[in-house]
Design a protein around this motif. Structure first.
Motif, PDB file in Angstrom:
ATOM      1  N   MET A   1       0.840  -1.170   0.000  1.00  0.00           N
ATOM      2  CA  MET A   1       0.000   0.000   0.000  1.00  0.00           C
ATOM      3  C   MET A   1       0.894   1.246   0.000  1.00  0.00           C
ATOM      4  O   MET A   1       1.880   1.306   0.713  1.00  0.00           O
ATOM      5  N   THR A   2       0.524   2.237  -0.812  1.00  0.00           N
ATOM      6  CA  THR A   2       1.303   3.455  -0.922  1.00  0.00           C
ATOM      7  C   THR A   2       0.880   4.440   0.149  1.00  0.00           C
ATOM      8  O   THR A   2      -0.301   4.654   0.368  1.00  0.00           O
ATOM      9  N   LYS A   3       1.870   5.007   0.787  1.00  0.00           N
ATOM     10  CA  LYS A   3       1.573   6.001   1.807  1.00  0.00           C
ATOM     11  C   LYS A   3       1.480   7.372   1.128  1.00  0.00           C
ATOM     12  O   LYS A   3       2.405   7.799   0.450  1.00  0.00           O
ATOM     13  N   LEU A   4       0.344   8.045   1.272  1.00  0.00           N
ATOM     14  CA  LEU A   4       0.125   9.339   0.645  1.00  0.00           C
ATOM     15  C   LEU A   4       0.621  10.460   1.541  1.00  0.00           C
ATOM     16  O   LEU A   4       0.495  10.407   2.763  1.00  0.00           O
ATOM     17  N   LYS A   5       1.193  11.461   0.915  1.00  0.00           N
ATOM     18  CA  LYS A   5       1.636  12.634   1.662  1.00  0.00           C
ATOM     19  C   LYS A   5       0.466  13.589   1.838  1.00  0.00           C
ATOM     20  O   LYS A   5      -0.474  13.604   1.049  1.00  0.00           O
ATOM     21  N   ALA A   6       0.552  14.404   2.856  1.00  0.00           N
ATOM     22  CA  ALA A   6      -0.463  15.433   3.074  1.00  0.00           C
ATOM     23  C   ALA A   6      -0.368  16.448   1.944  1.00  0.00           C
ATOM     24  O   ALA A   6       0.716  16.708   1.424  1.00  0.00           O
ATOM     25  N   PRO A   7      -1.500  17.021   1.521  1.00  0.00           N
ATOM     26  CA  PRO A   7      -1.438  18.003   0.434  1.00  0.00           C
ATOM     27  C   PRO A   7      -0.579  19.207   0.827  1.00  0.00           C
ATOM     28  O   PRO A   7      -0.555  19.620   1.977  1.00  0.00           O
ATOM     29  N   VAL A   8       0.123  19.708  -0.153  1.00  0.00           N
ATOM     30  CA  VAL A   8       0.984  20.866   0.068  1.00  0.00           C
ATOM     31  C   VAL A   8       0.112  22.111   0.055  1.00  0.00           C
ATOM     32  O   VAL A   8      -0.718  22.295  -0.831  1.00  0.00           O
ATOM     33  N   ALA A   9       0.297  22.951   1.038  1.00  0.00           N
ATOM     34  CA  ALA A   9      -0.483  24.189   1.120  1.00  0.00           C
ATOM     35  C   ALA A   9      -0.013  25.148   0.033  1.00  0.00           C
ATOM     36  O   ALA A   9       1.179  25.423  -0.101  1.00  0.00           O
ATOM     37  N   VAL A  10      -0.941  25.631  -0.742  1.00  0.00           N
ATOM     38  CA  VAL A  10      -0.635  26.594  -1.786  1.00  0.00           C
ATOM     39  C   VAL A  10      -0.723  27.981  -1.167  1.00  0.00           C
ATOM     40  O   VAL A  10      -1.729  28.314  -0.534  1.00  0.00           O
ATOM     41  N   PRO A  11       0.310  28.817  -1.341  1.00  0.00           N
ATOM     42  CA  PRO A  11       0.246  30.157  -0.746  1.00  0.00           C
ATOM     43  C   PRO A  11      -0.905  30.963  -1.339  1.00  0.00           C
ATOM     44  O   PRO A  11      -1.221  30.838  -2.519  1.00  0.00           O
ATOM     45  N   ALA A  12      -1.525  31.741  -0.504  1.00  0.00           N
ATOM     46  CA  ALA A  12      -2.650  32.564  -0.944  1.00  0.00           C
ATOM     47  C   ALA A  12      -2.174  33.609  -1.938  1.00  0.00           C
ATOM     48  O   ALA A  12      -1.043  34.084  -1.867  1.00  0.00           O
ATOM     49  N   ASP A  13      -3.038  33.938  -2.863  1.00  0.00           N
ATOM     50  CA  ASP A  13      -2.729  34.977  -3.844  1.00  0.00           C
ATOM     51  C   ASP A  13      -2.614  36.310  -3.110  1.00  0.00           C
ATOM     52  O   ASP A  13      -3.516  36.701  -2.377  1.00  0.00           O
ATOM     53  N   VAL A  14      -1.514  36.995  -3.322  1.00  0.00           N
ATOM     54  CA  VAL A  14      -1.259  38.263  -2.634  1.00  0.00           C
ATOM     55  C   VAL A  14      -2.342  39.284  -2.964  1.00  0.00           C
ATOM     56  O   VAL A  14      -2.776  40.051  -2.117  1.00  0.00           O
ATOM     57  N   ASP A  15      -2.793  39.300  -4.219  1.00  0.00           N
ATOM     58  CA  ASP A  15      -3.787  40.271  -4.652  1.00  0.00           C
ATOM     59  C   ASP A  15      -5.210  39.830  -4.355  1.00  0.00           C
ATOM     60  O   ASP A  15      -6.148  40.563  -4.615  1.00  0.00           O
ATOM     61  N   GLY A  16      -5.400  38.643  -3.845  1.00  0.00           N
ATOM     62  CA  GLY A  16      -6.733  38.139  -3.552  1.00  0.00           C
ATOM     63  C   GLY A  16      -7.197  37.182  -4.630  1.00  0.00           C
ATOM     64  O   GLY A  16      -6.530  36.953  -5.631  1.00  0.00           O
ATOM     65  N   ASP A  17      -8.360  36.612  -4.405  1.00  0.00           N
ATOM     66  CA  ASP A  17      -8.901  35.674  -5.383  1.00  0.00           C
ATOM     67  C   ASP A  17     -10.201  36.235  -5.941  1.00  0.00           C
ATOM     68  O   ASP A  17     -10.589  37.362  -5.647  1.00  0.00           O
ATOM     69  N   LEU A  18     -10.861  35.462  -6.772  1.00  0.00           N
ATOM     70  CA  LEU A  18     -12.086  35.927  -7.415  1.00  0.00           C
ATOM     71  C   LEU A  18     -13.171  36.251  -6.387  1.00  0.00           C
ATOM     72  O   LEU A  18     -13.873  37.256  -6.514  1.00  0.00           O
ATOM     73  N   ALA A  19     -13.297  35.444  -5.353  1.00  0.00           N
ATOM     74  CA  ALA A  19     -14.315  35.696  -4.330  1.00  0.00           C
ATOM     75  C   ALA A  19     -14.050  37.026  -3.624  1.00  0.00           C
ATOM     76  O   ALA A  19     -14.979  37.787  -3.344  1.00  0.00           O
ATOM     77  N   THR A  20     -12.789  37.311  -3.354  1.00  0.00           N
ATOM     78  CA  THR A  20     -12.441  38.584  -2.717  1.00  0.00           C
ATOM     79  C   THR A  20     -12.769  39.742  -3.631  1.00  0.00           C
ATOM     80  O   THR A  20     -13.319  40.759  -3.199  1.00  0.00           O
ATOM     81  N   LEU A  21     -12.433  39.603  -4.906  1.00  0.00           N
ATOM     82  CA  LEU A  21     -12.722  40.657  -5.874  1.00  0.00           C
ATOM     83  C   LEU A  21     -14.227  40.903  -5.977  1.00  0.00           C
ATOM     84  O   LEU A  21     -14.681  42.052  -5.973  1.00  0.00           O
ATOM     85  N   ARG A  22     -15.003  39.833  -6.038  1.00  0.00           N
ATOM     86  CA  ARG A  22     -16.460  39.995  -6.120  1.00  0.00           C
ATOM     87  C   ARG A  22     -17.012  40.668  -4.873  1.00  0.00           C
ATOM     88  O   ARG A  22     -17.905  41.512  -4.953  1.00  0.00           O
ATOM     89  N   GLY A  23     -16.470  40.321  -3.717  1.00  0.00           N
ATOM     90  CA  GLY A  23     -16.910  40.958  -2.479  1.00  0.00           C
ATOM     91  C   GLY A  23     -16.572  42.436  -2.459  1.00  0.00           C
ATOM     92  O   GLY A  23     -17.387  43.269  -2.047  1.00  0.00           O
TER      93      GLY A  23
END
Length: 69
Positions: free
Chosen positions: A1-23
């Motif tokens: 059985m293969t041992k899976l690694k924890a997902p790597v955290a992706v750094p947040a977009d400095v300028d924000g994301d689409l949800a932030t822009l819409r807000g």
């Protein structure tokens, strides 16, 4: 059985994301004044003057294909 690694955290977009822009847009919408729509007529070509396009931009547009090519 293969041992899976924890997902790597992706750094947040400095300028924000689409949800932030819409807000942000939703919060600002109340501050925008929309003038009454008025019908505009055609403008005589003799009244259109003083438009300057930088040569770099003109070359860029000249190198683009026309719509539909």
């Amino acid at each position: 059985m293969t041992k899976l690694k924890a997902p790597v955290a992706v750094p947040a977009d400095v300028d924000g994301d689409l949800a932030t822009l819409r807000g942000d847009c939703a919060r600002m919408a109340g501050h925008w004044h929309v003038p009454d729509r008025t019908a505009s007529g055609p403008v005589s070509p003799s009244l259109i003057h003083g438009v300057e396009v930088p040569s770099k931009s003109a070359r860029l547009l000249d190198a683009m294909s026309d719509y539909g090519d």
